[in-house]
Write a protein that holds these residues in place. Structure first.
Motif, short mmCIF file in Angstrom:
data_model
loop_
_atom_site.label_atom_id
_atom_site.label_comp_id
_atom_site.label_asym_id
_atom_site.label_seq_id
_atom_site.Cartn_x
_atom_site.Cartn_y
_atom_site.Cartn_z
N PRO A 136 0.81 -1.24 0.00
CA PRO A 136 0.00 0.00 0.00
C PRO A 136 0.84 1.28 0.00
O PRO A 136 0.46 2.27 -0.62
CB PRO A 136 -0.83 -0.11 1.29
N PHE A 137 1.98 1.25 0.67
CA PHE A 137 2.86 2.43 0.69
C PHE A 137 3.44 2.68 -0.71
O PHE A 137 3.49 3.81 -1.18
CB PHE A 137 3.99 2.26 1.72
N ILE A 138 3.87 1.61 -1.37
CA ILE A 138 4.42 1.74 -2.72
C ILE A 138 3.35 2.27 -3.67
O ILE A 138 3.60 3.16 -4.48
CB ILE A 138 4.98 0.39 -3.23
N LYS A 139 2.15 1.72 -3.55
CA LYS A 139 1.02 2.15 -4.39
C LYS A 139 0.70 3.62 -4.14
O LYS A 139 0.46 4.38 -5.07
CB LYS A 139 -0.19 1.25 -4.10
N LYS A 140 0.71 4.01 -2.89
CA LYS A 140 0.43 5.40 -2.51
C LYS A 140 1.48 6.34 -3.11
O LYS A 140 1.15 7.40 -3.63
CB LYS A 140 0.39 5.53 -0.99
N GLU A 141 2.76 5.93 -3.06
CA GLU A 141 3.83 6.73 -3.65
C GLU A 141 3.64 6.85 -5.15
O GLU A 141 3.80 7.93 -5.72
CB GLU A 141 5.20 6.10 -3.33
N ASN A 142 3.27 5.75 -5.81
CA ASN A 142 3.05 5.75 -7.25
C ASN A 142 1.90 6.69 -7.62
O ASN A 142 2.01 7.48 -8.56
CB ASN A 142 2.76 4.34 -7.76
N ASP A 143 0.81 6.60 -6.88
CA ASP A 143 -0.35 7.47 -7.14
C ASP A 143 0.03 8.94 -6.96
O ASP A 143 -0.37 9.80 -7.74
CB ASP A 143 -1.52 7.10 -6.23
N TYR A 144 0.81 9.22 -5.91
CA TYR A 144 1.25 10.59 -5.65
C TYR A 144 2.14 11.10 -6.79
O TYR A 144 1.95 12.21 -7.30
CB TYR A 144 2.00 10.66 -4.31
N SER A 145 3.11 10.28 -7.20
CA SER A 145 4.02 10.68 -8.28
C SER A 145 3.25 10.89 -9.58
O SER A 145 3.52 11.83 -10.33
CB SER A 145 5.10 9.61 -8.49
N ASN A 146 2.29 10.03 -9.85
CA ASN A 146 1.45 10.15 -11.04
C ASN A 146 0.68 11.48 -11.00
O ASN A 146 0.62 12.21 -11.99
CB ASN A 146 0.50 8.96 -11.12
N MET A 147 0.12 11.78 -9.83
CA MET A 147 -0.63 13.03 -9.66
C MET A 147 0.28 14.24 -9.86
O MET A 147 -0.08 15.18 -10.58
CB MET A 147 -1.27 13.05 -8.26
N LYS A 148 1.47 14.21 -9.27
CA LYS A 148 2.41 15.33 -9.40
C LYS A 148 2.85 15.50 -10.86
O LYS A 148 3.00 16.63 -11.34
CB LYS A 148 3.65 15.10 -8.52
N ALA A 149 3.07 14.39 -11.55
CA ALA A 149 3.51 14.45 -12.95
C ALA A 149 2.45 15.08 -13.84
O ALA A 149 2.78 15.69 -14.87
CB ALA A 149 3.86 13.06 -13.45
N LEU A 150 1.19 14.95 -13.46
CA LEU A 150 0.10 15.39 -14.32
C LEU A 150 -0.58 16.69 -13.86
O LEU A 150 -1.63 17.06 -14.39
CB LEU A 150 -0.93 14.26 -14.45
N VAL A 151 0.06 17.38 -12.93
CA VAL A 151 -0.48 18.67 -12.48
C VAL A 151 -0.59 19.61 -13.67
O VAL A 151 0.33 19.74 -14.48
CB VAL A 151 0.43 19.30 -11.38
N GLY A 152 -1.75 20.24 -13.79
CA GLY A 152 -1.95 21.21 -14.87
C GLY A 152 -2.46 20.62 -16.17
O GLY A 152 -2.74 21.34 -17.11
N PHE A 153 -2.56 19.30 -16.23
CA PHE A 153 -3.09 18.64 -17.43
C PHE A 153 -4.60 18.45 -17.28
O PHE A 153 -5.08 18.10 -16.20
CB PHE A 153 -2.44 17.26 -17.63
N SER A 154 -5.32 18.67 -18.36
CA SER A 154 -6.76 18.40 -18.35
C SER A 154 -6.98 16.89 -18.47
O SER A 154 -6.06 16.15 -18.83
CB SER A 154 -7.44 19.12 -19.51
N GLU A 155 -8.21 16.46 -18.19
CA GLU A 155 -8.55 15.04 -18.34
C GLU A 155 -8.29 14.56 -19.77
O GLU A 155 -7.78 13.46 -19.97
CB GLU A 155 -10.01 14.78 -17.94
#
Length: 150
Positions: free
Chosen positions: A99-118
């Protein structure tokens, strides 16, 4: 032509470096978390399929899997029908870290896509899948001992 692969490589190395630092407290190093995640998500996967999924050679996969087993993150179990086949399963320790690894991945994914539309996220996802599929052709070709003609 734009050097897209250079950008992809920089992104991958930066994220790998971050993960290696953040997962150090769990005794996961050198990208071992990639293997653990895939084993947690695909319990009973065999080493060859795992290597194929991550796009590494069997020797590299074997080394990482061996370290995960030694450190108690995974177990190798015999296949019921074929004793030569070893299936990989997460241990309780591995499942607890997942769960920690998954949480880190989700966070990194979110940070990478800041400012992008759907719609931009959908486009970049589709384009990257196309790039991966193009590269997989050469990966399979070279993996079988062939040389690419530049």
């Amino acid at each position: 032509m734009k050097d897209v692969l250079r950008e992809i490589g920089m992104i991958a190395r930066a994220l790998d470096s971050i993960s290696n630092i953040e997962f150090k407290e769990y005794d996961l190093t050198k990208g071992q978390y990639l293997y653990l995640v895939r084993i947690c998500e695909n319990p009973g996967i065999i080493q060859e399929k795992l290597a194929e999924m991550i796009k590494v050679d069997r020797t590299t996969a074997s080394r990482a899997i061996g370290k995960l087993e030694i450190n108690g993150f995974i177990d190798k179990r015999d296949d019921k029908n074929n004793q030569k086949i070893k299936k990989l399963y997460p241990t309780e320790k591995g499942e607890n870290v997942y769960p920690f690894i998954k949480k880190e991945n989700d966070y990194s994914n979110m940070k990478a896509l800041v400012g992008f539309s759907e719609s931009e996220i959908e486009i970049i996802s589709n384009l990257l899948q196309r790039v991966r599929k193009n590269i997989e052709i050469d990966w399979e070709y070279v993996k079988k001992g062939n040389k690419r003609n530049y």
